[in-house]
Write a protein that holds these residues in place. Structure first.
Motif, PDB file in Angstrom:
ATOM      1  N   LEU A 142       0.843  -1.207   0.000  1.00 20.86           N
ATOM      2  CA  LEU A 142       0.000   0.000   0.000  1.00 20.86           C
ATOM      3  C   LEU A 142       0.875   1.252   0.000  1.00 20.86           C
ATOM      4  CD1 LEU A 142      -2.815   1.287   0.133  1.00 20.86           C
ATOM      5  CD2 LEU A 142      -2.711   1.115   2.620  1.00 20.86           C
ATOM      6  N   GLU A 143       1.984   1.174   0.746  1.00 23.12           N
ATOM      7  CA  GLU A 143       2.898   2.306   0.811  1.00 23.12           C
ATOM      8  C   GLU A 143       3.464   2.627  -0.580  1.00 23.12           C
ATOM      9  OE1 GLU A 143       5.946   1.970   3.805  1.00 23.12           O
ATOM     10  OE2 GLU A 143       7.153   3.558   2.867  1.00 23.12           O
ATOM     11  N   ILE A 144       3.909   1.581  -1.271  1.00 24.75           N
ATOM     12  CA  ILE A 144       4.460   1.764  -2.627  1.00 24.75           C
ATOM     13  C   ILE A 144       3.382   2.313  -3.560  1.00 24.75           C
ATOM     14  CG2 ILE A 144       5.358   0.518  -4.647  1.00 24.75           C
ATOM     15  CD1 ILE A 144       6.662  -1.443  -2.533  1.00 24.75           C
ATOM     16  N   ASP A 145       2.187   1.747  -3.415  1.00 25.92           N
ATOM     17  CA  ASP A 145       1.056   2.151  -4.250  1.00 25.92           C
ATOM     18  C   ASP A 145       0.696   3.624  -4.020  1.00 25.92           C
ATOM     19  OD1 ASP A 145      -0.638   1.341  -6.215  1.00 25.92           O
ATOM     20  OD2 ASP A 145      -2.101   0.360  -4.897  1.00 25.92           O
ATOM     21  N   LEU A 146       0.747   4.042  -2.752  1.00 23.26           N
ATOM     22  CA  LEU A 146       0.405   5.425  -2.416  1.00 23.26           C
ATOM     23  C   LEU A 146       1.404   6.417  -3.005  1.00 23.26           C
ATOM     24  CD1 LEU A 146      -0.806   5.295   1.303  1.00 23.26           C
ATOM     25  CD2 LEU A 146      -2.032   6.311  -0.626  1.00 23.26           C
ATOM     26  N   ARG A 147       2.681   6.058  -2.927  1.00 26.85           N
ATOM     27  CA  ARG A 147       3.710   6.956  -3.482  1.00 26.85           C
ATOM     28  C   ARG A 147       3.556   7.040  -4.995  1.00 26.85           C
ATOM     29  NH1 ARG A 147       6.987   8.251   0.714  1.00 26.85           N
ATOM     30  NH2 ARG A 147       7.349   6.678   2.315  1.00 26.85           N
ATOM     31  N   ARG A 148       3.230   5.908  -5.603  1.00 30.16           N
ATOM     32  CA  ARG A 148       3.007   5.880  -7.047  1.00 30.16           C
ATOM     33  C   ARG A 148       1.791   6.747  -7.407  1.00 30.16           C
ATOM     34  NH1 ARG A 148      -0.517   4.190  -9.871  1.00 30.16           N
ATOM     35  NH2 ARG A 148      -1.539   3.109  -8.147  1.00 30.16           N
ATOM     36  N   ALA A 149       0.716   6.608  -6.615  1.00 34.05           N
ATOM     37  CA  ALA A 149      -0.524   7.342  -6.870  1.00 34.05           C
ATOM     38  C   ALA A 149      -0.300   8.849  -6.798  1.00 34.05           C
ATOM     39  CB  ALA A 149      -1.584   6.933  -5.857  1.00 34.05           C
ATOM     40  N   MET A 150       0.529   9.242  -5.840  1.00 33.10           N
ATOM     41  CA  MET A 150       0.842  10.662  -5.655  1.00 33.10           C
ATOM     42  C   MET A 150       1.506  11.192  -6.927  1.00 33.10           C
ATOM     43  SD  MET A 150       0.851  12.911  -3.035  1.00 33.10           S
ATOM     44  CE  MET A 150       1.180  14.634  -3.374  1.00 33.10           C
ATOM     45  N   ALA A 151       2.498  10.443  -7.418  1.00 32.55           N
ATOM     46  CA  ALA A 151       3.220  10.862  -8.624  1.00 32.55           C
ATOM     47  C   ALA A 151       2.316  10.811  -9.848  1.00 32.55           C
ATOM     48  CB  ALA A 151       4.451   9.975  -8.818  1.00 32.55           C
ATOM     49  N   ALA A 152       1.399   9.834  -9.866  1.00 28.86           N
ATOM     50  CA  ALA A 152       0.527   9.657 -11.034  1.00 28.86           C
ATOM     51  C   ALA A 152      -0.698  10.574 -11.004  1.00 28.86           C
ATOM     52  CB  ALA A 152       0.084   8.192 -11.120  1.00 28.86           C
ATOM     53  N   GLY A 153      -0.872  11.314  -9.927  1.00 29.33           N
ATOM     54  CA  GLY A 153      -2.007  12.234  -9.834  1.00 29.33           C
ATOM     55  C   GLY A 153      -3.353  11.526  -9.753  1.00 29.33           C
ATOM     56  N   GLU A 154      -3.423  10.471  -8.935  1.00 27.95           N
ATOM     57  CA  GLU A 154      -4.675   9.710  -8.843  1.00 27.95           C
ATOM     58  C   GLU A 154      -5.623  10.227  -7.758  1.00 27.95           C
ATOM     59  OE1 GLU A 154      -3.484   5.613  -8.463  1.00 27.95           O
ATOM     60  OE2 GLU A 154      -2.675   5.562 -10.498  1.00 27.95           O
ATOM     61  N   PHE A 155      -5.246  11.313  -7.088  1.00 25.40           N
ATOM     62  CA  PHE A 155      -6.126  11.842  -6.041  1.00 25.40           C
ATOM     63  C   PHE A 155      -7.068  12.900  -6.604  1.00 25.40           C
ATOM     64  CE2 PHE A 155      -2.423  10.214  -3.732  1.00 25.40           C
ATOM     65  CZ  PHE A 155      -3.073   9.348  -2.877  1.00 25.40           C
ATOM     66  N   GLU A 156      -8.243  12.977  -6.000  1.00 25.17           N
ATOM     67  CA  GLU A 156      -9.225  13.980  -6.410  1.00 25.17           C
ATOM     68  C   GLU A 156      -9.950  14.466  -5.161  1.00 25.17           C
ATOM     69  OE1 GLU A 156     -12.237  12.545  -9.162  1.00 25.17           O
ATOM     70  OE2 GLU A 156     -13.317  14.447  -9.104  1.00 25.17           O
ATOM     71  N   LEU A 157     -10.392  15.717  -5.192  1.00 23.76           N
ATOM     72  CA  LEU A 157     -11.196  16.196  -4.081  1.00 23.76           C
ATOM     73  C   LEU A 157     -12.673  16.132  -4.452  1.00 23.76           C
ATOM     74  CD1 LEU A 157      -9.188  19.301  -2.790  1.00 23.76           C
ATOM     75  CD2 LEU A 157      -9.283  16.985  -1.839  1.00 23.76           C
ATOM     76  N   TYR A 158     -13.461  15.571  -3.543  1.00 26.35           N
ATOM     77  CA  TYR A 158     -14.912  15.658  -3.633  1.00 26.35           C
ATOM     78  C   TYR A 158     -15.327  16.773  -2.672  1.00 26.35           C
ATOM     79  CZ  TYR A 158     -16.005  11.557  -6.520  1.00 26.35           C
ATOM     80  OH  TYR A 158     -16.154  10.686  -7.559  1.00 26.35           O
ATOM     81  N   TYR A 159     -16.537  17.289  -2.887  1.00 25.80           N
ATOM     82  CA  TYR A 159     -16.986  18.407  -2.059  1.00 25.80           C
ATOM     83  C   TYR A 159     -18.369  18.131  -1.528  1.00 25.80           C
ATOM     84  CZ  TYR A 159     -13.020  20.811  -4.085  1.00 25.80           C
ATOM     85  OH  TYR A 159     -11.746  21.157  -4.452  1.00 25.80           O
ATOM     86  N   GLN A 160     -18.534  18.307  -0.211  1.00 22.82           N
ATOM     87  CA  GLN A 160     -19.856  18.121   0.388  1.00 22.82           C
ATOM     88  C   GLN A 160     -20.370  19.469   0.908  1.00 22.82           C
ATOM     89  OE1 GLN A 160     -20.302  15.585   3.887  1.00 22.82           O
ATOM     90  NE2 GLN A 160     -22.273  14.869   3.115  1.00 22.82           N
ATOM     91  N   PRO A 161     -21.607  19.854   0.491  1.00 21.24           N
ATOM     92  CA  PRO A 161     -22.118  21.164   0.886  1.00 21.24           C
ATOM     93  C   PRO A 161     -22.397  21.283   2.386  1.00 21.24           C
ATOM     94  CG  PRO A 161     -23.815  19.905  -0.262  1.00 21.24           C
ATOM     95  CD  PRO A 161     -22.535  19.130  -0.393  1.00 21.24           C
ATOM     96  N   LEU A 162     -22.146  22.483   2.904  1.00 18.44           N
ATOM     97  CA  LEU A 162     -22.527  22.868   4.257  1.00 18.44           C
ATOM     98  C   LEU A 162     -23.707  23.808   4.078  1.00 18.44           C
ATOM     99  CD1 LEU A 162     -18.837  23.554   5.085  1.00 18.44           C
ATOM    100  CD2 LEU A 162     -20.222  21.971   6.419  1.00 18.44           C
ATOM    101  N   VAL A 163     -24.781  23.553   4.814  1.00 18.78           N
ATOM    102  CA  VAL A 163     -26.024  24.271   4.570  1.00 18.78           C
ATOM    103  C   VAL A 163     -26.498  24.998   5.826  1.00 18.78           C
ATOM    104  CG1 VAL A 163     -28.421  24.011   3.809  1.00 18.78           C
ATOM    105  CG2 VAL A 163     -26.662  22.496   2.890  1.00 18.78           C
ATOM    106  N   SER A 164     -26.831  26.268   5.679  1.00 14.69           N
ATOM    107  CA  SER A 164     -27.351  27.049   6.805  1.00 14.69           C
ATOM    108  C   SER A 164     -28.717  26.515   7.209  1.00 14.69           C
ATOM    109  CB  SER A 164     -27.466  28.524   6.409  1.00 14.69           C
ATOM    110  OG  SER A 164     -28.346  29.180   7.314  1.00 14.69           O
ATOM    111  N   LEU A 165     -28.914  26.282   8.502  1.00 15.69           N
ATOM    112  CA  LEU A 165     -30.221  25.791   8.958  1.00 15.69           C
ATOM    113  C   LEU A 165     -31.215  26.939   9.100  1.00 15.69           C
ATOM    114  CD1 LEU A 165     -29.258  22.954  11.460  1.00 15.69           C
ATOM    115  CD2 LEU A 165     -30.466  22.738   9.294  1.00 15.69           C
TER     116      LEU A 165
END
Ligand code: C2E
Ligand code: MG
Ligand code: MG
Ligand code: MG
Length: 286
Positions: free
Chosen positions: A27-50
């Motif tokens: 997993l460690e090797i895979d994570l370092r590879r993923a970082m270099a390969a740009g496999e991460f993405e941000l998802y966004y969850q809305p915060l809503v005023s009550l």
């Protein structure tokens, strides 16, 4: 039992340990590879005023698009990333990406970014925040940093100083997962948090009545008397929402309104939210 149990345990345990160590190493090797390969993405969850039903901002939540495993949730790779220090460059990427994305949103919206205690300990988190703001042009007032009490648990003096420095830049600071630690209350005294995020475990058990209702009610009251915003995490039902609003919680986040979504879904969600509010439908689900 002890005698042959010991021998059995030896045969049983040893290969298991080995497999675990191997899996971790892979997993460690895979994570370092993923970082270099740009496999991460941000998802966004809305915060809503009550109060108004308006989307006030989005929390950035990290995802890993693994070439064979598909979408991997953070619980499966953040702990190891913290252990091996990868969370420092990964966390800097999250800050840069979240600020760059948020700079394109309407100016009333904030972005919330989770920080790991390892970023405080071994990374220069102040510099990471400053450069993410400078590169994106996002005003500091639109960035919220989410920390858990583990940041104040270890190296508390140095980390407190860092938190004050960060807040001095004009960013706001939220206490995440409130109520899950040992001394959430004493940390509220140690640092002037802008927001308390009530942990999902309390919200999810609201319908069972009993303790969780009393606890959430007390935290909402605490927030309002201290002048600190309170966000309920993990709101999944209309009943929870109505109850939380009635108790004076200021904000909600949860599947009831929307799960975390890719950045491309933000514009249509904002449009629907605007439409729903102007036609007085109030909170609408996505
Ligand atoms: P968190 O900061 O407390 O984020 C909220 C988590 O609750 C997210 O899980 C979100 O998808 C989930 N959630 C929100 N609403 C609901 C709901 O109604 N029902 C249920 N069942 N779950 C809900 P996610 O995205 O898997 O993230 C888990 C944790 O991983 C986060 O908890 C945070 O501690 C950590 N994390 C995520 N992204 C980052 C990051 O960029 N950096 C760091 N250091 N940690 C991160
Ligand atoms: Mg969070
Ligand atoms: Mg949280
Ligand atoms: Mg949480």
């Amino acid at each position: 039992r002890a005698k042959d149990g010991g021998r059995r345990a030896f045969h049983f345990f040893e290969p298991g340990m080995d497999a675990r160590v191997r899996a971790r190493r892979l997993l460690e090797i895979d994570l370092r590879r993923a970082m270099a390969a740009g496999e991460f993405e941000l998802y966004y969850q809305p915060l809503v005023s009550l109060k108004s039903g308006a989307i006030t901002g989005f929390e950035a939540l990290l995802r890993w698009h693994h070439p064979s495993r598909g979408l991997v949730p953070p619980a499966e790779f953040i702990p190891l990333s913290e252990e091996i220090g990868l969370i420092v460059p990964l966390g800097e990427w999250v800050l840069r990406q979240a600020c760059a994305e948020a700079a394109r949103w309407p100016a009333n919206l904030k972005v919330a970014v989770n920080l790991s205690s390892v970023q405080f300990k071994t990374g220069n988190v102040t510099h990471a925040v400053l450069s993410a703001l400078a590169n994106s042009g996002l005003p500091a007032s639109r960035l919220e940093l989410e920390i858990t009490e583990s940041i104040l648990l270890a190296e508390s003096e140095a980390n407190l100083a860092t938190l004050y420095r960060l807040r001095g830049l004009g960013v706001s600071v939220s206490m995440d997962d409130f109520g899950t630690g040992y001394s959430s209350l004493s940390y509220l005294r140690a640092f002037p948090f802008d927001k308390i995020k009530i942990d999902r475990s309390f919200v999810s058990e609201l319908s069972d009545g009993g303790d969780c209702m009393a606890i959430v009610r007390a935290v909402a009251g605490l927030g309002s008397s201290l002048g600190i915003a309170t966000t309920a995490e993990g709101v999944e039902t209309g009943e929870q929402l109505a109850w939380l609003r009635n108790e004076g919680c200021t904000e909600m986040q949860g599947y009831y309104f929307s799960p975390p979504v890719p950045a491309s879904k933000i514009a249509p969600m904002l449009k629907a939210n605007e439409g729903a509010r102007s036609s007085c439908e109030g909170l609408v689900r996505h």
